[in-house]
Scaffold this active site. Structure first.
Site, mmCIF file in Angstrom:
data_model
loop_
_atom_site.group_PDB
_atom_site.id
_atom_site.type_symbol
_atom_site.label_atom_id
_atom_site.label_comp_id
_atom_site.label_asym_id
_atom_site.label_seq_id
_atom_site.Cartn_x
_atom_site.Cartn_y
_atom_site.Cartn_z
ATOM 1 N N ARG A 36 -3.655 11.624 2.991
ATOM 2 C CA ARG A 36 -4.788 10.622 3.718
ATOM 3 C C ARG A 36 -5.856 11.194 4.341
ATOM 4 O O ARG A 36 -6.751 10.625 4.127
ATOM 5 C CB ARG A 36 -4.076 9.592 3.201
ATOM 6 C CG ARG A 36 -5.169 8.103 2.794
ATOM 7 C CD ARG A 36 -6.499 8.485 1.527
ATOM 8 N NE ARG A 36 -5.248 8.205 0.531
ATOM 9 C CZ ARG A 36 -5.586 7.428 -0.363
ATOM 10 N NH1 ARG A 36 -5.438 6.301 0.167
ATOM 11 N NH2 ARG A 36 -4.757 7.526 -2.006
ATOM 12 N N HIS A 73 -1.582 -2.038 -10.271
ATOM 13 C CA HIS A 73 -2.719 -1.954 -9.064
ATOM 14 C C HIS A 73 -3.990 -2.898 -8.556
ATOM 15 O O HIS A 73 -4.653 -3.598 -10.548
ATOM 16 C CB HIS A 73 -3.752 0.069 -9.615
ATOM 17 C CG HIS A 73 -4.209 0.297 -8.335
ATOM 18 N ND1 HIS A 73 -5.417 0.246 -8.279
ATOM 19 C CD2 HIS A 73 -3.638 1.451 -7.527
ATOM 20 C CE1 HIS A 73 -5.397 1.307 -6.834
ATOM 21 N NE2 HIS A 73 -4.407 1.923 -6.940
ATOM 22 N N HIS A 87 0.990 -1.093 -0.154
ATOM 23 C CA HIS A 87 0.182 0.103 -0.148
ATOM 24 C C HIS A 87 1.090 1.196 0.146
ATOM 25 O O HIS A 87 1.806 1.455 -1.684
ATOM 26 C CB HIS A 87 -1.163 -0.332 1.456
ATOM 27 C CG HIS A 87 -1.912 0.488 1.354
ATOM 28 N ND1 HIS A 87 -2.901 1.909 -0.401
ATOM 29 C CD2 HIS A 87 -3.460 1.219 2.287
ATOM 30 C CE1 HIS A 87 -3.308 2.569 0.475
ATOM 31 N NE2 HIS A 87 -4.077 2.199 1.784
ATOM 32 N N ASP A 109 2.540 5.523 -6.835
ATOM 33 C CA ASP A 109 3.826 5.421 -5.835
ATOM 34 C C ASP A 109 5.106 5.779 -6.822
ATOM 35 O O ASP A 109 6.182 6.342 -5.970
ATOM 36 C CB ASP A 109 3.975 4.403 -5.247
ATOM 37 C CG ASP A 109 3.266 4.720 -4.039
ATOM 38 O OD1 ASP A 109 2.565 5.983 -3.775
ATOM 39 O OD2 ASP A 109 2.432 3.121 -3.768
#
Ligand code: CMC
Length: 382
Positions: free
Chosen positions: A343, A267, A228, A318
């Site tokens: 986030r 993803h 993640h 990322d």
């Protein structure tokens, strides 16, 4: 953390892929997986025209702010950037060698003890804004204390989170507008992403009617993992291993042969490319020009090419996000904490949404263990 040793899963464990786990009005990936919208607004428009603070407002209050609303909101954030002395003392006592994600997780939890959420209905907005405002302060107070031996003043008076972060990190007031905007855009793109693992963790905790800080602390724990949020740090470490694009091509092919994961690629939702990555690639390229880099950007482009050729996988947020942060001079262990700083806006919106329509999240497991059997007394066990 190194990218070596992250192996692709050997069996097809479901990971809840394709399962609709609840309703949300906060963000959506379009059916084609080509765009991401926050409350209906495309991230392409937000990343080119809005600021991070506008996006936080949009996520929390369900509408874009007027000029005056944004000014009041930013003033509120500015007022809340300072830390209680007790939290500063805790940050001083945590090891300087700790993982910065542990610092944010502990800092969030500690703040919850000193400034608890007493009445969710009344306090949840306050707590959400407090966490948005002070996560950079928690991280950089700890960093500067242990690195420079300084007890810095975290209330900088700076309304923009990106400028606040960079000025605390560098100890300079003047930061170039291009750098501030690059970080600002990355925060916009990291701010929210429907039912990802950390958000779902926050919602699960909120669904037990636990407090706001507990939910966010759990979210930080989920985000820390390399599948993640931790992928941006692992991706940068991978990129830095190579000196030339040819070396990168050879190294990546070898990794794929060994069935290792290449961090920053693939993803669960975007199978035709992550729209956030396209925006961050442009920013990484701008910063590469600013830094006169002729090595890292070409290496990244080659890795991208090889990953598509060999696996039809695209970079996710990322990959070029990591390069953008690297060019901003941000230490690699702070890449995932920056993801938290952004986030927490999305997590907060989800915690409030979960609370507004709450039902305890409690799925079932399919039992695959031994059939019922009699207990064996100690003396009879072999
Ligand atoms: N490197 C090499 N192979 C990969 C990668 C990768 N990064 N990603 C997927 N694959 C392979 C995977 O092994 C599988 O191969 P096969 O069909 O031969 O078994 C195939 O591609 C399909 O992948 P999957 O495992 O079904 O994909 P998933 O939806 O379970 O996993 C993922 C999604 C993001 C966990 C995975 O792509 C991955 O581990 N990527 C690397 C970690 C990463 O970059 N994470 C950041 C995600 S985006 C930001 C965030 O949410 O934090």
């Amino acid at each position: 953390m190194t990218a070596v040793g992250f192996m692709a899963p050997s069996s097809k464990a479901s990971g809840l892929a394709g399962v609709v786990a609840g309703e949300t009005a906060i963000s959506a990936v379009d059916r084609e997986g080509l765009d991401l919208t926050y409350r209906g607004y495309s991230i392409r428009d937000l990343a080119s025209q809005a600021t991070f603070e506008e996006v936080v407002y949009l996520l929390l209050y369900e509408k874009l702010p007027t000029e005056e609303e944004l000014r009041f909101f930013c003033q509120d954030l500015v007022r809340q950037r300072g830390l209680p002395p007790e939290v500063c003392q805790i940050l001083e006592r945590l090891p300087g060698s700790a993982n910065p994600m542990d610092i944010l997780r502990t800092g969030c939890s500690a703040l919850g003890a000193f400034e608890p959420e007493r009445d969710p209905e009344r306090d949840q907005w306050k707590v959400a804004k407090r966490l948005v405002a002070c996560f950079p302060s928690i991280l950089l107070y700890w960093h500067r204390f242990h690195r420079d031996g300084q007890r810095i003043e975290t209330a900088t008076g700076e309304p923009r989170t990106a400028a606040h972060f960079l000025s605390l990190l560098r100890g300079e007031r003047e930061i170039s507008p291009l750098e501030v905007r690059a970080l600002d855009v990355s925060l916009i793109l990291y701010a929210e992403h429907e039912f990802n693992a950390s958000t779902f963790t926050c919602r699960t905790i909120a669904s037990t009617l636990s407090d706001f800080y507990s939910a966010v602390t759990g979210g930080i724990g989920a985000l820390r993992g390399p599948l993640h949020g931790g992928a941006n740090e692992a991706a940068m470490e991978l990129i830095l291993r190579f000196k030339t694009p040819d070396e990168a091509e050879e190294g990546i092919c070898q990794m794929l042969q060994r069935k290792e994961l290449v961090m920053g690629f693939g993803h669960r939702v975007y199978k035709k490319g992550d729209p956030r990555s396209r925006v961050l690639k442009e920013w990484a390229q701008k910063l590469a020009e600013l830094r006169a880099d002729q090595r890292l950007f070409p290496i990244c482009e080659r890795i991208e090419k090889v990953m598509f050729r060999e696996k039809q996988l695209y970079p996710n947020v990322d990959f070029y996000g990591a390069l953008t942060y690297y060019f901003l001079g941000i230490p690699i262990p702070m890449f995932t904490p920056l993801f938290v700083i952004a986030r927490v806006a999305g997590w907060s919106a989800h915690i409030m949404e979960q609370r507004a329509h709450n039902r305890l999240i409690r799925p079932m497991g399919e039992y695959v263990g031994p059939s019922p059997r009699p207990y064996v007394p100690m003396h009879a066990r072999s």
